[in-house]
Design an enzyme around this catalytic site. Structure first.
Site, PDB file in Angstrom:
ATOM      1  N   CYS A 179     -16.297  -1.098  -5.874  1.00  0.00           N
ATOM      2  CA  CYS A 179     -15.078  -0.290  -5.801  1.00  0.00           C
ATOM      3  C   CYS A 179     -15.062   0.694  -4.641  1.00  0.00           C
ATOM      4  O   CYS A 179     -14.006   1.220  -4.289  1.00  0.00           O
ATOM      5  CB  CYS A 179     -14.874   0.453  -7.118  1.00  0.00           C
ATOM      6  SG  CYS A 179     -14.887  -0.632  -8.565  1.00  0.00           S
ATOM      7  N   HIS A 202      -9.865   5.832  -6.298  1.00  0.00           N
ATOM      8  CA  HIS A 202     -10.021   4.489  -6.860  1.00  0.00           C
ATOM      9  C   HIS A 202      -9.218   4.399  -8.144  1.00  0.00           C
ATOM     10  O   HIS A 202      -9.259   5.304  -8.993  1.00  0.00           O
ATOM     11  CB  HIS A 202     -11.499   4.218  -7.134  1.00  0.00           C
ATOM     12  CG  HIS A 202     -11.746   3.007  -7.972  1.00  0.00           C
ATOM     13  ND1 HIS A 202     -11.193   1.774  -7.688  1.00  0.00           N
ATOM     14  CD2 HIS A 202     -12.483   2.844  -9.112  1.00  0.00           C
ATOM     15  CE1 HIS A 202     -11.582   0.906  -8.603  1.00  0.00           C
ATOM     16  NE2 HIS A 202     -12.360   1.527  -9.476  1.00  0.00           N
ATOM     17  N   ASN A 231      -7.104  -2.288 -12.286  1.00  0.00           N
ATOM     18  CA  ASN A 231      -8.267  -1.973 -11.453  1.00  0.00           C
ATOM     19  C   ASN A 231      -8.593  -3.205 -10.612  1.00  0.00           C
ATOM     20  O   ASN A 231      -8.984  -4.239 -11.147  1.00  0.00           O
ATOM     21  CB  ASN A 231      -9.439  -1.593 -12.356  1.00  0.00           C
ATOM     22  CG  ASN A 231     -10.699  -1.237 -11.589  1.00  0.00           C
ATOM     23  OD1 ASN A 231     -10.846  -1.543 -10.414  1.00  0.00           O
ATOM     24  ND2 ASN A 231     -11.630  -0.594 -12.279  1.00  0.00           N
TER      25      ASN A 231
END
Length: 339
Positions: A121, A257, A288
């Site tokens: 990420c 994020h 996500n």
């Protein structure tokens, strides 16, 4: 003995951004047809209402190329002017040749160098720092950064603990020279004690040797990751502001994020982000998307016109490792014809 001759250092900035979101939007209601849950539970716990899931023809290369074309158009840069392509992904199952080479070739950026990186990420922010360094050192004039992920390829859709969190997509940015500093120093770090907090259930070689172990899929200790994000990512975000000579009050936007909206809200609270700062909450209808999440959120933010071009923003990516990377940047102007 003669010394080395190096180009004069210069500044860099993001010239243009782009993204690609898969055609298929999957609601929480649909997710509940493959896991035992409710729409209300998912939205209450995560803030996510829907996510995009790629069809078979929407490969990481296809998505990466599409996002790149939009970024190049926004930047006003021809593919032949790209000197370097840096691709961030954790879902490329073809390890050679590099995905960066395939994307560059399809774009017509055959004068470029290229390589891939894998930092989960945090990958887009790592890649952006490499691009900034390449431009500022004089080694490159224009660098294309691409983050592209098919997270649904690496999750078990029947896993009630995390399958509702993830989605697919790609984002890109073009970095080039600037008259003023446009990308701040990167702040990065790892916490290897959290290796087991977000990892694959098995390796591919284990699966090949013994299919009974099951196809490798993400396994996550959500509580551990949440605690770490609060404890480590918040100080890292403050440091990224400090090294760029900014305070949180100077920001026009915060692009974290897109793990889920619950974590984002906690970060906003702990950082003391003022109300005038626009906070990206792209996860609400994107989910996500690992390294692509910051890039997707950045593109939507810029194209929305909600923030002024040239305004300072803070980005930070964090996840598996556990690891993080983040930096401040000056936002590019919105495209003249938003798409």
């Amino acid at each position: 003995m003669p010394g080395l001759r190096v180009p004069e250092r210069r500044f860099s900035r993001v010239l243009g951004v782009g993204s690609y979101r898969p055609r298929r939007e999957v609601s929480n209601k649909e997710v509940c047809t493959w896991i035992d849950s409710t729409e209300e539970w998912i939205e209450t716990r995560t803030g996510i209402r829907s996510r995009r899931i790629a069809e078979p023809d929407e490969t990481i290369q296809v998505m990466g190329v599409a996002a790149s074309r939009r970024a190049l158009e926004h930047a006003g840069v021809d593919p032949a002017e790209i000197d370097l392509v840096v691709v961030s992904t954790m879902t490329n199952f073809v390890h050679t040749p590099p995905l960066s080479v395939a994307i560059a070739h399809e774009l017509g950026a055959d004068n470029a160098g290229g390589f891939d990186l894998s930092a989960a990420c945090a990958g887009f922010c790592h890649a952006l720092s490499i691009a900034a360094d390449a431009v500022e050192s004089g080694g490159s004039r224009h660098v294309l950064v691409v983050a592209t992920e098919r997270m649904t390829d690496v999750i078990d859709l029947a896993d009630r603990s995390l399958s509702f969190l993830f989605g697919d997509g790609a984002g890109a940015a073009v970095v080039g020279p600037s008259d003023v500093p446009g990308i701040g120093p990167v702040v990065r770090g790892i916490d290897g004690t959290g290796l087991g907090s977000l990892h694959m259930s098995s390796s591919w070689d284990q699966y090949v040797e013994d299919p009974s172990v099951g196809r490798p899929a993400l396994v996550m200790d959500g509580k551990r990751v949440f605690r770490w994000a609060v404890a480590d990512v918040v100080p890292a975000a403050r440091e990224a502001l400090e090294v760029a000579g900014l305070t949180v009050g100077d920001l026009v936007a915060f692009v974290p994020h897109q793990a889920n909206l619950r974590i984002i809200d906690v970060l906003v609270d702990r950082l003391g982000v003022p109300e005038h700062v626009v906070v990206s909450r792209d996860a609400e209808d994107t989910g996500n998307t690992s390294s692509a999440s910051v890039a997707l959120a950045l593109d939507r933010l810029v194209r929305s016109g909600a923030v002024p071009g040239g305004g300072p923003a803070l980005m930070i990516g964090f996840g598996a490792g556990l690891s993080y990377a983040g930096q401040a940047l000056l936002l590019p102007d919105p495209p003249s014809t938003p798409a």
